[in-house]
Motif scaffolding. Structure first.
Motif, PDB file in Angstrom:
ATOM      1  N   MET A 155       0.828  -1.204   0.000  1.00 21.12           N
ATOM      2  CA  MET A 155       0.000   0.000   0.000  1.00 21.12           C
ATOM      3  C   MET A 155       0.866   1.260   0.000  1.00 21.12           C
ATOM      4  SD  MET A 155      -3.105  -1.173   2.536  1.00 21.12           S
ATOM      5  CE  MET A 155      -3.650   0.500   2.794  1.00 21.12           C
ATOM      6  N   ARG A 156       1.900   1.264   0.800  1.00 16.37           N
ATOM      7  CA  ARG A 156       2.788   2.429   0.866  1.00 16.37           C
ATOM      8  C   ARG A 156       3.468   2.657  -0.485  1.00 16.37           C
ATOM      9  NH1 ARG A 156       5.171   1.029   5.120  1.00 16.37           N
ATOM     10  NH2 ARG A 156       6.853  -0.132   4.141  1.00 16.37           N
ATOM     11  N   ASN A 157       3.952   1.588  -1.110  1.00 12.97           N
ATOM     12  CA  ASN A 157       4.643   1.693  -2.394  1.00 12.97           C
ATOM     13  C   ASN A 157       3.709   2.106  -3.525  1.00 12.97           C
ATOM     14  OD1 ASN A 157       7.031   0.921  -1.165  1.00 12.97           O
ATOM     15  ND2 ASN A 157       6.833  -1.226  -1.750  1.00 12.97           N
ATOM     16  N   ASN A 158       2.422   1.834  -3.382  1.00 16.97           N
ATOM     17  CA  ASN A 158       1.458   2.135  -4.439  1.00 16.97           C
ATOM     18  C   ASN A 158       0.499   3.266  -4.084  1.00 16.97           C
ATOM     19  OD1 ASN A 158       1.819  -0.005  -6.678  1.00 16.97           O
ATOM     20  ND2 ASN A 158       2.030  -1.131  -4.762  1.00 16.97           N
ATOM     21  N   LYS A 159       0.871   4.058  -3.084  1.00 16.38           N
ATOM     22  CA  LYS A 159       0.095   5.242  -2.690  1.00 16.38           C
ATOM     23  C   LYS A 159      -1.366   4.895  -2.411  1.00 16.38           C
ATOM     24  CE  LYS A 159       3.051   8.439  -5.171  1.00 16.38           C
ATOM     25  NZ  LYS A 159       3.866   7.730  -6.135  1.00 16.38           N
ATOM     26  N   MET A 160      -1.546   3.953  -1.503  1.00 19.14           N
ATOM     27  CA  MET A 160      -2.878   3.512  -1.125  1.00 19.14           C
ATOM     28  C   MET A 160      -3.035   3.649   0.384  1.00 19.14           C
ATOM     29  SD  MET A 160      -2.722   0.027  -3.436  1.00 19.14           S
ATOM     30  CE  MET A 160      -4.070  -0.767  -2.651  1.00 19.14           C
ATOM     31  N   LYS A 161      -4.252   3.971   0.804  1.00 22.76           N
ATOM     32  CA  LYS A 161      -4.522   4.114   2.228  1.00 22.76           C
ATOM     33  C   LYS A 161      -5.995   3.800   2.479  1.00 22.76           C
ATOM     34  CE  LYS A 161      -3.573   7.337   5.971  1.00 22.76           C
ATOM     35  NZ  LYS A 161      -3.139   8.667   6.350  1.00 22.76           N
ATOM     36  N   VAL A 162      -6.276   3.269   3.664  1.00 19.39           N
ATOM     37  CA  VAL A 162      -7.660   2.995   4.041  1.00 19.39           C
ATOM     38  C   VAL A 162      -7.879   3.527   5.454  1.00 19.39           C
ATOM     39  CG1 VAL A 162      -7.150   0.671   4.889  1.00 19.39           C
ATOM     40  CG2 VAL A 162      -9.455   1.229   4.164  1.00 19.39           C
ATOM     41  N   GLU A 163      -9.039   4.158   5.654  1.00 16.06           N
ATOM     42  CA  GLU A 163      -9.393   4.697   6.973  1.00 16.06           C
ATOM     43  C   GLU A 163     -10.870   4.432   7.236  1.00 16.06           C
ATOM     44  OE1 GLU A 163      -8.508   8.823   7.577  1.00 16.06           O
ATOM     45  OE2 GLU A 163      -6.494   8.626   6.745  1.00 16.06           O
ATOM     46  N   LYS A 164     -11.164   4.061   8.493  1.00 13.97           N
ATOM     47  CA  LYS A 164     -12.568   3.905   8.884  1.00 13.97           C
ATOM     48  C   LYS A 164     -13.133   5.301   9.119  1.00 13.97           C
ATOM     49  CE  LYS A 164     -13.611   1.024  12.262  1.00 13.97           C
ATOM     50  NZ  LYS A 164     -14.125   0.384  13.497  1.00 13.97           N
ATOM     51  N   ILE A 165     -14.275   5.571   8.524  1.00 16.02           N
ATOM     52  CA  ILE A 165     -14.904   6.886   8.662  1.00 16.02           C
ATOM     53  C   ILE A 165     -15.986   6.860   9.725  1.00 16.02           C
ATOM     54  CG2 ILE A 165     -16.258   8.655   7.503  1.00 16.02           C
ATOM     55  CD1 ILE A 165     -14.874   7.957   4.940  1.00 16.02           C
ATOM     56  N   GLN A 166     -16.917   5.927   9.581  1.00 15.41           N
ATOM     57  CA  GLN A 166     -18.010   5.851  10.552  1.00 15.41           C
ATOM     58  C   GLN A 166     -18.570   4.444  10.586  1.00 15.41           C
ATOM     59  OE1 GLN A 166     -20.642   8.803   8.890  1.00 15.41           O
ATOM     60  NE2 GLN A 166     -21.996   7.246   8.039  1.00 15.41           N
ATOM     61  N   THR A 167     -19.242   4.154  11.679  1.00 20.51           N
ATOM     62  CA  THR A 167     -19.863   2.840  11.829  1.00 20.51           C
ATOM     63  C   THR A 167     -21.191   3.011  12.556  1.00 20.51           C
ATOM     64  OG1 THR A 167     -19.473   0.573  12.534  1.00 20.51           O
ATOM     65  CG2 THR A 167     -18.680   2.294  14.002  1.00 20.51           C
ATOM     66  N   ASP A 168     -22.137   2.148  12.221  1.00 20.56           N
ATOM     67  CA  ASP A 168     -23.403   2.114  12.937  1.00 20.56           C
ATOM     68  C   ASP A 168     -23.788   0.647  13.130  1.00 20.56           C
ATOM     69  OD1 ASP A 168     -24.703   1.214  10.565  1.00 20.56           O
ATOM     70  OD2 ASP A 168     -25.116   3.266   9.955  1.00 20.56           O
ATOM     71  N   ASP A 169     -25.023   0.372  13.473  1.00 21.99           N
ATOM     72  CA  ASP A 169     -25.437  -1.000  13.753  1.00 21.99           C
ATOM     73  C   ASP A 169     -25.348  -1.909  12.528  1.00 21.99           C
ATOM     74  OD1 ASP A 169     -25.926  -0.349  16.378  1.00 21.99           O
ATOM     75  OD2 ASP A 169     -28.079  -0.049  16.086  1.00 21.99           O
ATOM     76  N   ALA A 170     -25.543  -1.357  11.346  1.00 22.12           N
ATOM     77  CA  ALA A 170     -25.624  -2.187  10.152  1.00 22.12           C
ATOM     78  C   ALA A 170     -24.411  -2.074   9.227  1.00 22.12           C
ATOM     79  CB  ALA A 170     -26.883  -1.846   9.365  1.00 22.12           C
ATOM     80  N   PHE A 171     -23.802  -0.886   9.139  1.00 22.91           N
ATOM     81  CA  PHE A 171     -22.756  -0.651   8.149  1.00 22.91           C
ATOM     82  C   PHE A 171     -21.540   0.031   8.770  1.00 22.91           C
ATOM     83  CE2 PHE A 171     -26.595  -0.918   5.603  1.00 22.91           C
ATOM     84  CZ  PHE A 171     -26.185  -1.700   4.538  1.00 22.91           C
ATOM     85  N   THR A 172     -20.405  -0.191   8.126  1.00 20.43           N
ATOM     86  CA  THR A 172     -19.185   0.537   8.455  1.00 20.43           C
ATOM     87  C   THR A 172     -18.676   1.142   7.156  1.00 20.43           C
ATOM     88  OG1 THR A 172     -18.658  -0.988  10.245  1.00 20.43           O
ATOM     89  CG2 THR A 172     -16.858   0.373   9.427  1.00 20.43           C
ATOM     90  N   MET A 173     -18.363   2.442   7.191  1.00 22.45           N
ATOM     91  CA  MET A 173     -17.887   3.128   6.000  1.00 22.45           C
ATOM     92  C   MET A 173     -16.385   3.337   6.093  1.00 22.45           C
ATOM     93  SD  MET A 173     -18.894   6.822   4.346  1.00 22.45           S
ATOM     94  CE  MET A 173     -20.478   6.287   3.749  1.00 22.45           C
ATOM     95  N   TYR A 174     -15.698   3.024   4.995  1.00 19.78           N
ATOM     96  CA  TYR A 174     -14.260   3.214   4.895  1.00 19.78           C
ATOM     97  C   TYR A 174     -13.954   4.158   3.751  1.00 19.78           C
ATOM     98  CZ  TYR A 174     -13.661  -0.746   8.026  1.00 19.78           C
ATOM     99  OH  TYR A 174     -13.695  -1.578   9.103  1.00 19.78           O
ATOM    100  N   MET A 175     -12.904   4.932   3.932  1.00 20.90           N
ATOM    101  CA  MET A 175     -12.414   5.801   2.866  1.00 20.90           C
ATOM    102  C   MET A 175     -11.163   5.146   2.292  1.00 20.90           C
ATOM    103  SD  MET A 175     -11.053   9.750   2.957  1.00 20.90           S
ATOM    104  CE  MET A 175      -9.876   9.363   4.221  1.00 20.90           C
ATOM    105  N   PHE A 176     -11.161   4.924   0.983  1.00 21.78           N
ATOM    106  CA  PHE A 176      -9.993   4.397   0.286  1.00 21.78           C
ATOM    107  C   PHE A 176      -9.335   5.541  -0.454  1.00 21.78           C
ATOM    108  CE2 PHE A 176     -11.910  -0.134  -0.483  1.00 21.78           C
ATOM    109  CZ  PHE A 176     -11.884  -0.366   0.875  1.00 21.78           C
TER     110      PHE A 176
END
Length: 129
Positions: free
Chosen positions: A65-86
């Protein structure tokens, strides 16, 4: 429509799943340690060796990921879903994951690392998504 190729998306997803698997194994290790098992060491060794394999895979994923300029972060979560930013080579995408899907995929990976990797030596966990 996503701009992220499937192989790279699988790597980003592993960056989500593998830390979850490690968290579960850490908790399991605490349970085994405090349990009334007569012979704890074989269970603890299995968990420790599995964690080492996962940590090595996670290090490989993070390096890629570092070599290919990629990153993932958790943005928000609730009872049903979790949103990630790529973040992928300058592009930002938001992906929602159904929490039961996350749990099921983590369970699959746990099963793979605990015993299936010994049954099928040529199988690469990054190809399953």
């Amino acid at each position: 429509m996503t701009r992220i190729p499937e192989d790279d998306r699988n790597i980003l997803e592993l960056a989500i799943y593998l830390p979850m698997v490690l968290t579960i194994l850490n908790r399991d290790m605490q349970v085994v340690t405090s349990s009334p098992f007569k012979l704890k060491r074989p269970y603890l060794e299995l968990i420790e060796e599995t964690m080492k394999a996962i940590q090595a895979e996670l290090a490989r994923v993070r390096r890629y990921m570092r070599n290919n300029k990629m990153k993932v972060e958790k943005i928000q979560t609730d009872d049903a879903f979790t949103m990630y930013m790529f973040l992928y080579k300058g592009y930002e995408e938001h992906h929602n994951y159904f929490n039961p899907r996350l749990r099921n995929r983590v369970e699959e990976l746990l099963r793979h690392y605990l015993f299936q990797r010994f049954l099928s030596p040529g199988k690469d966990s990054t190809k399953e998504a």
